[in-house]
Design an enzyme around this catalytic site. Structure first.
Site, PDB file in Angstrom:
ATOM      1  N   GLU A  12      -5.271 106.422   1.025  1.00 27.39           N
ATOM      2  CA  GLU A  12      -6.288 107.412   1.647  1.00 27.39           C
ATOM      3  C   GLU A  12      -7.649 106.885   1.799  1.00 27.39           C
ATOM      4  O   GLU A  12      -8.224 107.365   2.829  1.00 27.39           O
ATOM      5  CB  GLU A  12      -6.043 108.468   0.403  1.00 27.39           C
ATOM      6  CG  GLU A  12      -4.760 109.106   0.211  1.00 27.39           C
ATOM      7  CD  GLU A  12      -4.994 110.267  -0.706  1.00 27.39           C
ATOM      8  OE1 GLU A  12      -4.282 111.318  -0.387  1.00 27.39           O
ATOM      9  OE2 GLU A  12      -5.451 110.035  -1.793  1.00 27.39           O
ATOM     10  N   ASP A 217       6.558 114.618  -3.843  1.00 25.47           N
ATOM     11  CA  ASP A 217       7.927 114.816  -4.450  1.00 25.47           C
ATOM     12  C   ASP A 217       8.118 116.595  -5.167  1.00 25.47           C
ATOM     13  O   ASP A 217       7.056 117.341  -4.853  1.00 25.47           O
ATOM     14  CB  ASP A 217       7.843 113.799  -5.801  1.00 25.47           C
ATOM     15  CG  ASP A 217       6.846 114.074  -6.804  1.00 25.47           C
ATOM     16  OD1 ASP A 217       5.674 113.367  -6.445  1.00 25.47           O
ATOM     17  OD2 ASP A 217       6.829 114.961  -7.532  1.00 25.47           O
TER      18      ASP A 217
HETATM   19  N1  ADE Z   1       1.295 112.997  -8.032  1.00 27.23           N
HETATM   20  C1  ADE Z   1       2.360 113.327  -7.313  1.00 27.23           C
HETATM   21  N2  ADE Z   1       3.461 113.697  -7.628  1.00 27.23           N
HETATM   22  C2  ADE Z   1       3.115 113.832  -9.073  1.00 27.23           C
HETATM   23  C3  ADE Z   1       3.991 114.465  -9.985  1.00 27.23           C
HETATM   24  N3  ADE Z   1       5.225 114.831 -10.001  1.00 27.23           N
HETATM   25  N4  ADE Z   1       3.236 114.754 -11.445  1.00 27.23           N
HETATM   26  C4  ADE Z   1       2.077 114.537 -11.477  1.00 27.23           C
HETATM   27  N5  ADE Z   1       1.182 113.879 -10.469  1.00 27.23           N
HETATM   28  C5  ADE Z   1       1.668 113.847  -9.003  1.00 27.23           C
END
Ligand code: ADE
Length: 252
Positions: A12, A217
């Protein structure tokens, strides 16, 4: 006006740096700060590092040492709202530390001795942030390419304004680690590891801030994408494009 820009991923930072005229680089307390300009606005760009302490320390340097009077945070996050998908963008309306628990002295998630549970983003900044994210997504097909987007099952990504939950854990089982009660009661949209810590520092210093998070996610075991590839091919481009749009609309 001097804007501090923090990114939670090196990729980024690289994409944001491409849009910046860098005048100098300074290392303080293990972080590398790039100072310069985006268009005519002074900016300081830094990799935040991961977690609440690291990001709070970075934000403190941006504000105390570099005298930034606005902070932008970009990063990725896990979706907590079931209707959010990979590639959607969550803009923080507020941030909460889901792992803060000094009960029974204070209610769960309240920052002890402050009376604060939710660090709110000023409405005008949150709406500019939503507009910036929307205009980035309007051209995302051309910017990233449909082939790459479809590799990560991204089609018609959306922007959601909502609560961001922060804690010192990478969440892979939201039911076990955050709890369904918390999710149902407070309706956080996304979970990450820095936002509410940066927000607390900004609040203490009376500095406005915005948080952008790209969903990478679903904070459970359901989405099987290659995280590293997602950061390389999607998250970096999102951060660069979103920051460009936000800077132009808010300070350009
Ligand atoms: N950053 C990206 N995905 C995450 C997750 N599942 N838990 C904490 N930080 C994150």
């Amino acid at each position: 006006m001097k804007v501090g820009i923090m990114g939670a991923m090196h990729q980024e930072i690289e994409h944001i740096k491409k849009r910046m005229q860098v005048d100098a680089e300074k290392c303080i307390a293990n972080r590398v700060y790039n100072t310069g300009k985006i268009d005519n606005t002074e900016v300081v760009l830094v990799f935040s590092n991961w977690g609440k302490v690291a990001s709070a320390s970075t934000a403190t340097t941006l504000i105390q040492h570099f005298k930034c009077d606005f902070v932008i945070f970009t990063g990725v996050a896990g979706a907590l709202a079931p209707d959010l998908n990979i590639g959607d963008i969550v803009v923080g309306s507020a941030a909460v530390q889901h792992d803060m628990d000094a009960s029974p002295m204070f209610p769960r998630c309240e920052i002890p001795l402050t009376g604060i549970t939710f660090f709110k983003v000023e409405e005008k900044h949150a709406s500019s942030a939503v507009e910036a994210a929307k205009s980035f997504l309007a051209g995302v097909d051309e910017k990233i390419g449909q082939k790459t987007l479809s590799q990560f099952f991204i089609s018609k990504p959306i922007v959601r304004l909502g609560l961001i939950a922060t804690g010192d854990q990478f969440i892979q089982d939201k039911k076990a680690h955050i709890g369904l009660n918390f999710i149902e009661e407070k309706q956080p949209q996304a979970v990450e590891m820095e936002g509410a810590a940066v927000a607390q520092v900004c609040h203490d210093n009376n500095v406005p801030f915005v948080i952008f998070r790209t969903i990478s996610d679903k904070a459970d075991h359901s989405a099987h994408i290659d995280f590293e590839a997602f950061i390389n091919q999607i998250a970096g481009q999102y951060a660069g494009g979103i920051v460009e749009e936000f800077m132009r609309a808010s300070f350009g």
